[in-house]
Design an enzyme around this catalytic site. Structure first.
Site, short mmCIF file in Angstrom:
data_model
loop_
_atom_site.label_atom_id
_atom_site.label_comp_id
_atom_site.label_asym_id
_atom_site.label_seq_id
_atom_site.Cartn_x
_atom_site.Cartn_y
_atom_site.Cartn_z
N ASN A 9 0.82 -0.96 -0.03
CA ASN A 9 0.06 -0.02 0.09
C ASN A 9 0.89 1.24 0.00
O ASN A 9 1.59 1.60 0.99
CB ASN A 9 -0.87 0.00 0.97
CG ASN A 9 -1.58 1.22 1.23
OD1 ASN A 9 -1.80 2.14 0.52
ND2 ASN A 9 -2.33 1.50 2.54
N LYS A 11 -0.11 4.41 -0.14
CA LYS A 11 -0.57 5.36 0.29
C LYS A 11 -0.42 6.79 -0.44
O LYS A 11 -0.32 6.47 -1.63
CB LYS A 11 -0.08 5.75 1.69
CG LYS A 11 -0.19 4.21 2.73
CD LYS A 11 0.10 4.35 4.21
CE LYS A 11 -0.07 2.98 4.86
NZ LYS A 11 0.00 3.23 6.11
N HIS A 95 -9.56 1.14 5.09
CA HIS A 95 -8.32 1.17 5.62
C HIS A 95 -8.45 2.28 6.76
O HIS A 95 -9.33 3.21 6.77
CB HIS A 95 -7.20 1.87 4.54
CG HIS A 95 -5.90 1.91 5.05
ND1 HIS A 95 -5.35 2.63 5.82
CD2 HIS A 95 -4.83 0.95 4.85
CE1 HIS A 95 -4.08 2.36 6.34
NE2 HIS A 95 -3.89 1.24 5.94
N GLU A 97 -6.99 4.68 7.56
CA GLU A 97 -6.65 6.20 7.19
C GLU A 97 -7.76 6.69 6.43
O GLU A 97 -8.31 7.83 6.46
CB GLU A 97 -5.43 6.14 6.55
CG GLU A 97 -4.03 5.82 7.42
CD GLU A 97 -3.02 5.28 6.83
OE1 GLU A 97 -2.79 5.36 5.65
OE2 GLU A 97 -2.07 4.86 7.60
N GLU A 170 -5.18 -4.99 10.58
CA GLU A 170 -3.89 -3.88 10.97
C GLU A 170 -4.55 -3.22 12.12
O GLU A 170 -5.30 -2.21 12.21
CB GLU A 170 -4.22 -2.90 9.76
CG GLU A 170 -3.72 -3.37 8.32
CD GLU A 170 -3.18 -2.22 7.28
OE1 GLU A 170 -1.97 -2.42 6.90
OE2 GLU A 170 -3.85 -1.33 7.07
N GLY A 176 2.73 2.16 10.75
CA GLY A 176 3.68 3.37 10.79
C GLY A 176 4.45 3.52 12.21
O GLY A 176 5.20 4.88 12.19
N SER A 217 3.46 -2.13 10.40
CA SER A 217 5.03 -2.22 10.67
C SER A 217 5.69 -3.37 10.24
O SER A 217 6.61 -3.77 11.02
CB SER A 217 5.41 -1.65 12.14
OG SER A 217 4.97 -0.50 12.35
P1 13P Z 1 3.21 0.43 7.68
O1 13P Z 1 3.64 -0.85 7.01
O2 13P Z 1 3.86 1.79 7.21
O3 13P Z 1 3.08 0.53 9.19
O4 13P Z 1 1.58 0.72 7.09
C1 13P Z 1 0.73 -0.46 7.16
C2 13P Z 1 -0.26 -0.03 6.50
O5 13P Z 1 -1.17 0.74 6.82
C3 13P Z 1 -0.69 -0.67 5.15
O6 13P Z 1 -1.79 -0.56 4.86
#
Ligand code: 13P
Length: 258
Positions: A9, A11, A95, A97, A170, A176, A217
Protein backbone atom coordinates in the site's frame (compact mmCIF):
# COMPACT_ATOMS: atom_id res chain seq x y z
CA UNK A 1 0.04 -24.31 3.18
CA UNK A 2 -1.21 -22.18 0.34
CA UNK A 3 0.24 -19.22 -1.51
CA UNK A 4 0.56 -16.06 0.52
CA UNK A 5 -0.62 -12.66 -0.70
CA UNK A 6 1.70 -9.67 -0.21
CA UNK A 7 0.18 -6.25 -0.92
CA UNK A 8 2.12 -3.01 -0.99
CA UNK A 9 0.00 0.00 0.00
CA UNK A 10 1.88 3.02 -1.27
CA UNK A 11 -0.57 5.42 0.43
CA UNK A 12 -0.05 9.03 -0.78
CA UNK A 13 3.51 8.51 -1.99
CA UNK A 14 5.21 8.38 -5.36
CA UNK A 15 5.87 10.35 -8.54
CA UNK A 16 5.98 9.31 -12.18
CA UNK A 17 9.76 8.83 -12.01
CA UNK A 18 9.85 7.13 -8.59
CA UNK A 19 6.99 4.77 -9.52
CA UNK A 20 8.72 3.70 -12.70
CA UNK A 21 11.98 2.98 -10.88
CA UNK A 22 10.20 1.01 -8.14
CA UNK A 23 8.07 -1.03 -10.53
CA UNK A 24 11.05 -1.84 -12.76
CA UNK A 25 12.96 -3.09 -9.73
CA UNK A 26 10.00 -5.22 -8.58
CA UNK A 27 9.25 -6.71 -12.00
CA UNK A 28 12.87 -7.68 -12.59
CA UNK A 29 13.23 -9.45 -9.23
CA UNK A 30 12.04 -12.84 -10.48
CA UNK A 31 8.98 -12.88 -8.21
CA UNK A 32 6.85 -14.37 -11.01
CA UNK A 33 8.75 -17.65 -10.69
CA UNK A 34 8.15 -17.84 -6.95
CA UNK A 35 5.04 -19.30 -5.26
CA UNK A 36 3.68 -16.00 -3.94
CA UNK A 37 0.98 -13.52 -5.06
CA UNK A 38 2.15 -9.89 -5.00
CA UNK A 39 0.30 -6.63 -5.59
CA UNK A 40 0.91 -2.90 -5.42
CA UNK A 41 -1.66 -0.19 -4.67
CA UNK A 42 -0.45 3.23 -5.86
CA UNK A 43 -2.41 6.50 -5.54
CA UNK A 44 -5.29 6.44 -8.02
CA UNK A 45 -3.78 9.08 -10.32
CA UNK A 46 -0.95 6.64 -11.05
CA UNK A 47 -3.09 3.56 -11.76
CA UNK A 48 -2.95 4.13 -15.52
CA UNK A 49 0.83 4.58 -15.43
CA UNK A 50 1.26 1.38 -13.45
CA UNK A 51 -1.17 -0.53 -15.65
CA UNK A 52 1.20 0.22 -18.52
CA UNK A 53 4.35 -0.65 -16.60
CA UNK A 54 2.84 -3.91 -15.31
CA UNK A 55 1.77 -5.25 -18.75
CA UNK A 56 2.77 -8.91 -18.91
CA UNK A 57 3.88 -8.95 -15.27
CA UNK A 58 2.52 -11.23 -12.54
CA UNK A 59 2.55 -8.29 -10.11
CA UNK A 60 -1.10 -7.33 -9.59
CA UNK A 61 -2.43 -3.78 -9.59
CA UNK A 62 -4.71 -2.58 -6.82
CA UNK A 63 -6.40 0.64 -5.75
CA UNK A 64 -6.55 2.17 -2.29
CA UNK A 65 -10.31 2.78 -2.13
CA UNK A 66 -13.47 2.70 -4.24
CA UNK A 67 -16.93 4.26 -4.15
CA UNK A 68 -19.86 1.99 -3.34
CA UNK A 69 -22.08 3.30 -6.17
CA UNK A 70 -21.75 2.49 -9.88
CA UNK A 71 -21.70 6.10 -11.12
CA UNK A 72 -23.27 9.49 -10.51
CA UNK A 73 -22.72 12.80 -8.78
CA UNK A 74 -19.82 11.81 -6.50
CA UNK A 75 -17.14 14.40 -7.12
CA UNK A 76 -13.64 13.05 -6.64
CA UNK A 77 -14.71 9.42 -6.36
CA UNK A 78 -13.92 6.42 -8.53
CA UNK A 79 -16.12 3.40 -9.26
CA UNK A 80 -15.20 -0.26 -9.16
CA UNK A 81 -15.90 -0.64 -12.89
CA UNK A 82 -13.42 2.16 -13.63
CA UNK A 83 -10.75 0.39 -11.57
CA UNK A 84 -11.45 -2.92 -13.30
CA UNK A 85 -11.31 -1.26 -16.72
CA UNK A 86 -7.84 0.10 -15.91
CA UNK A 87 -6.58 -3.36 -15.04
CA UNK A 88 -6.94 -3.41 -11.26
CA UNK A 89 -7.37 -6.85 -9.74
CA UNK A 90 -7.98 -5.76 -6.17
CA UNK A 91 -8.93 -2.78 -4.05
CA UNK A 92 -8.40 -1.88 -0.39
CA UNK A 93 -11.57 -0.87 1.45
CA UNK A 94 -11.92 0.42 4.99
CA UNK A 95 -8.27 1.23 5.58
CA UNK A 96 -8.04 2.94 8.98
CA UNK A 97 -6.73 6.08 7.30
CA UNK A 98 -9.91 6.20 5.16
CA UNK A 99 -12.11 5.46 8.19
CA UNK A 100 -10.41 8.23 10.21
CA UNK A 101 -9.80 10.81 7.48
CA UNK A 102 -12.93 10.33 5.35
CA UNK A 103 -15.49 9.13 7.88
CA UNK A 104 -15.97 5.76 6.19
CA UNK A 105 -17.92 3.51 8.55
CA UNK A 106 -18.22 -0.26 8.48
CA UNK A 107 -21.61 -0.24 6.70
CA UNK A 108 -20.12 1.86 3.93
CA UNK A 109 -17.04 -0.35 3.79
CA UNK A 110 -19.25 -3.43 3.32
CA UNK A 111 -21.07 -1.63 0.47
CA UNK A 112 -17.71 -0.78 -1.12
CA UNK A 113 -16.64 -4.44 -0.84
CA UNK A 114 -19.87 -5.52 -2.50
CA UNK A 115 -19.38 -3.01 -5.35
CA UNK A 116 -15.85 -4.33 -5.84
CA UNK A 117 -16.96 -7.98 -6.05
CA UNK A 118 -19.72 -7.09 -8.50
CA UNK A 119 -17.10 -5.48 -10.76
CA UNK A 120 -14.89 -8.57 -10.57
CA UNK A 121 -12.36 -7.04 -8.17
CA UNK A 122 -10.99 -8.67 -5.02
CA UNK A 123 -11.87 -6.42 -2.06
CA UNK A 124 -9.31 -6.31 0.73
CA UNK A 125 -11.37 -5.32 3.76
CA UNK A 126 -9.20 -3.65 6.39
CA UNK A 127 -10.09 -3.89 10.08
CA UNK A 128 -8.17 -3.20 13.27
CA UNK A 129 -8.52 -1.86 16.79
CA UNK A 130 -7.55 1.59 18.06
CA UNK A 131 -4.87 2.15 20.69
CA UNK A 132 -7.63 2.58 23.33
CA UNK A 133 -9.29 -0.74 22.43
CA UNK A 134 -5.86 -2.33 22.42
CA UNK A 135 -5.12 -1.00 25.91
CA UNK A 136 -8.52 -2.25 27.12
CA UNK A 137 -7.94 -5.72 25.59
CA UNK A 138 -10.96 -5.25 23.30
CA UNK A 139 -9.29 -6.12 20.00
CA UNK A 140 -11.57 -9.06 19.16
CA UNK A 141 -14.72 -7.03 19.92
CA UNK A 142 -13.48 -4.11 17.81
CA UNK A 143 -12.63 -6.31 14.86
CA UNK A 144 -15.80 -8.40 14.88
CA UNK A 145 -17.98 -5.28 15.07
CA UNK A 146 -16.15 -3.91 12.00
CA UNK A 147 -16.75 -7.22 10.21
CA UNK A 148 -20.45 -7.46 11.16
CA UNK A 149 -21.97 -5.51 8.19
CA UNK A 150 -20.21 -7.89 5.79
CA UNK A 151 -22.70 -10.60 6.82
CA UNK A 152 -25.72 -8.69 5.43
CA UNK A 153 -23.76 -7.67 2.33
CA UNK A 154 -22.84 -11.31 1.82
CA UNK A 155 -26.49 -12.34 2.05
CA UNK A 156 -27.40 -9.57 -0.43
CA UNK A 157 -24.80 -10.99 -2.81
CA UNK A 158 -26.20 -14.52 -2.50
CA UNK A 159 -23.19 -15.67 -0.48
CA UNK A 160 -20.62 -14.62 -3.07
CA UNK A 161 -18.97 -11.84 -1.06
CA UNK A 162 -17.27 -13.81 1.69
CA UNK A 163 -15.81 -16.35 -0.72
CA UNK A 164 -14.32 -13.59 -2.88
CA UNK A 165 -12.61 -11.24 -0.47
CA UNK A 166 -9.56 -10.86 1.71
CA UNK A 167 -9.54 -9.50 5.26
CA UNK A 168 -6.53 -7.44 6.35
CA UNK A 169 -6.03 -7.06 10.09
CA UNK A 170 -4.15 -3.86 10.80
CA UNK A 171 -4.06 -2.75 14.45
CA UNK A 172 -4.11 1.04 14.18
CA UNK A 173 -1.47 1.49 16.90
CA UNK A 174 0.97 -0.68 14.90
CA UNK A 175 0.62 1.24 11.61
CA UNK A 176 3.65 3.37 10.86
CA UNK A 177 4.83 3.07 14.46
CA UNK A 178 7.80 0.79 13.85
CA UNK A 179 6.23 -1.55 16.45
CA UNK A 180 4.47 -4.49 14.82
CA UNK A 181 2.12 -6.55 16.97
CA UNK A 182 3.80 -9.70 18.28
CA UNK A 183 3.09 -12.95 16.42
CA UNK A 184 1.26 -14.26 19.52
CA UNK A 185 -1.05 -11.24 19.56
CA UNK A 186 -1.59 -11.35 15.79
CA UNK A 187 -2.38 -15.05 15.96
CA UNK A 188 -5.20 -14.51 18.49
CA UNK A 189 -6.92 -11.90 16.31
CA UNK A 190 -6.39 -13.71 12.99
CA UNK A 191 -7.89 -16.89 14.48
CA UNK A 192 -10.83 -14.82 15.77
CA UNK A 193 -11.39 -13.43 12.25
CA UNK A 194 -11.25 -16.94 10.77
CA UNK A 195 -13.79 -18.13 13.36
CA UNK A 196 -16.07 -15.22 12.45
CA UNK A 197 -15.76 -16.13 8.76
CA UNK A 198 -16.43 -19.82 9.42
CA UNK A 199 -19.54 -19.00 11.51
CA UNK A 200 -20.86 -16.41 9.08
CA UNK A 201 -20.30 -18.51 5.95
CA UNK A 202 -20.77 -22.08 7.24
CA UNK A 203 -20.95 -23.45 3.70
CA UNK A 204 -17.29 -22.52 3.12
CA UNK A 205 -14.89 -25.37 3.79
CA UNK A 206 -11.87 -24.52 5.89
CA UNK A 207 -9.47 -24.49 2.95
CA UNK A 208 -11.86 -22.17 1.05
CA UNK A 209 -11.95 -19.53 3.80
CA UNK A 210 -10.73 -16.15 2.57
CA UNK A 211 -7.14 -15.23 3.23
CA UNK A 212 -6.57 -13.09 6.30
CA UNK A 213 -3.56 -10.76 6.18
CA UNK A 214 -1.65 -8.85 8.83
CA UNK A 215 -0.44 -5.26 8.41
CA UNK A 216 1.31 -2.74 10.65
CA UNK A 217 5.07 -2.06 10.65
CA UNK A 218 5.89 -5.15 8.60
CA UNK A 219 9.59 -5.26 7.67
CA UNK A 220 11.86 -7.94 6.19
CA UNK A 221 13.03 -8.66 9.75
CA UNK A 222 9.59 -9.61 11.13
CA UNK A 223 7.81 -10.86 7.98
CA UNK A 224 8.93 -14.48 8.36
CA UNK A 225 7.61 -14.97 11.90
CA UNK A 226 4.27 -13.35 11.03
CA UNK A 227 3.89 -15.39 7.83
CA UNK A 228 4.62 -18.57 9.77
CA UNK A 229 1.37 -18.19 11.74
CA UNK A 230 -1.19 -20.81 10.76
CA UNK A 231 -3.91 -18.19 10.16
CA UNK A 232 -1.73 -15.68 8.30
CA UNK A 233 -2.52 -15.64 4.57
CA UNK A 234 -0.15 -12.79 3.79
CA UNK A 235 0.82 -9.23 4.64
CA UNK A 236 -0.32 -5.67 3.90
CA UNK A 237 2.82 -3.57 3.78
CA UNK A 238 3.07 0.24 3.99
CA UNK A 239 6.43 1.95 4.36
CA UNK A 240 8.51 -1.09 3.41
CA UNK A 241 6.58 -1.38 0.13
CA UNK A 242 8.21 1.86 -1.05
CA UNK A 243 11.70 0.36 -0.84
CA UNK A 244 12.23 -2.20 -3.60
CA UNK A 245 14.74 -4.39 -1.71
CA UNK A 246 12.48 -4.51 1.36
CA UNK A 247 9.31 -5.39 -0.55
CA UNK A 248 11.19 -8.02 -2.57
CA UNK A 249 12.63 -9.49 0.65
CA UNK A 250 9.14 -9.70 2.18
CA UNK A 251 7.71 -11.36 -0.96
CA UNK A 252 10.63 -13.80 -0.98
CA UNK A 253 10.02 -14.67 2.68
CA UNK A 254 6.37 -15.35 1.78
CA UNK A 255 7.35 -17.61 -1.12
CA UNK A 256 9.49 -19.65 1.28
CA UNK A 257 6.37 -20.38 3.39
CA UNK A 258 4.06 -21.42 0.52
P1 13P B 1 3.21 0.45 7.67
O1 13P B 1 3.72 -0.85 7.10
O2 13P B 1 3.96 1.65 7.18
O3 13P B 1 3.09 0.39 9.17
O4 13P B 1 1.71 0.65 7.11
C1 13P B 1 0.80 -0.39 7.24
C2 13P B 1 -0.41 -0.05 6.48
O5 13P B 1 -1.21 0.79 6.87
C3 13P B 1 -0.62 -0.74 5.19
O6 13P B 1 -1.92 -0.57 4.73
Amino acid sequence: MSRKLIIGNWKMNGSLAANEALVRALTSAGLAEKPVDCAVCPPSVYLAQLAGLLQGSSLMLGAQTVHARENGAFTGDISAAMLAELGCKLVLVGHSERRAGHGEGSEQVAAQALAAVRAGLLPVVCVGESADDHDAGLMQDAVTSQLAPLAAANAEAGGTLLENLVIAYEPIWAIGSGEAATPQYVSVVLECIREWLAETAPALEEDKLPRVLYGGSVRPGNAGELLALHACGGLLVGGAALVAEEFIAICTAAAAQA
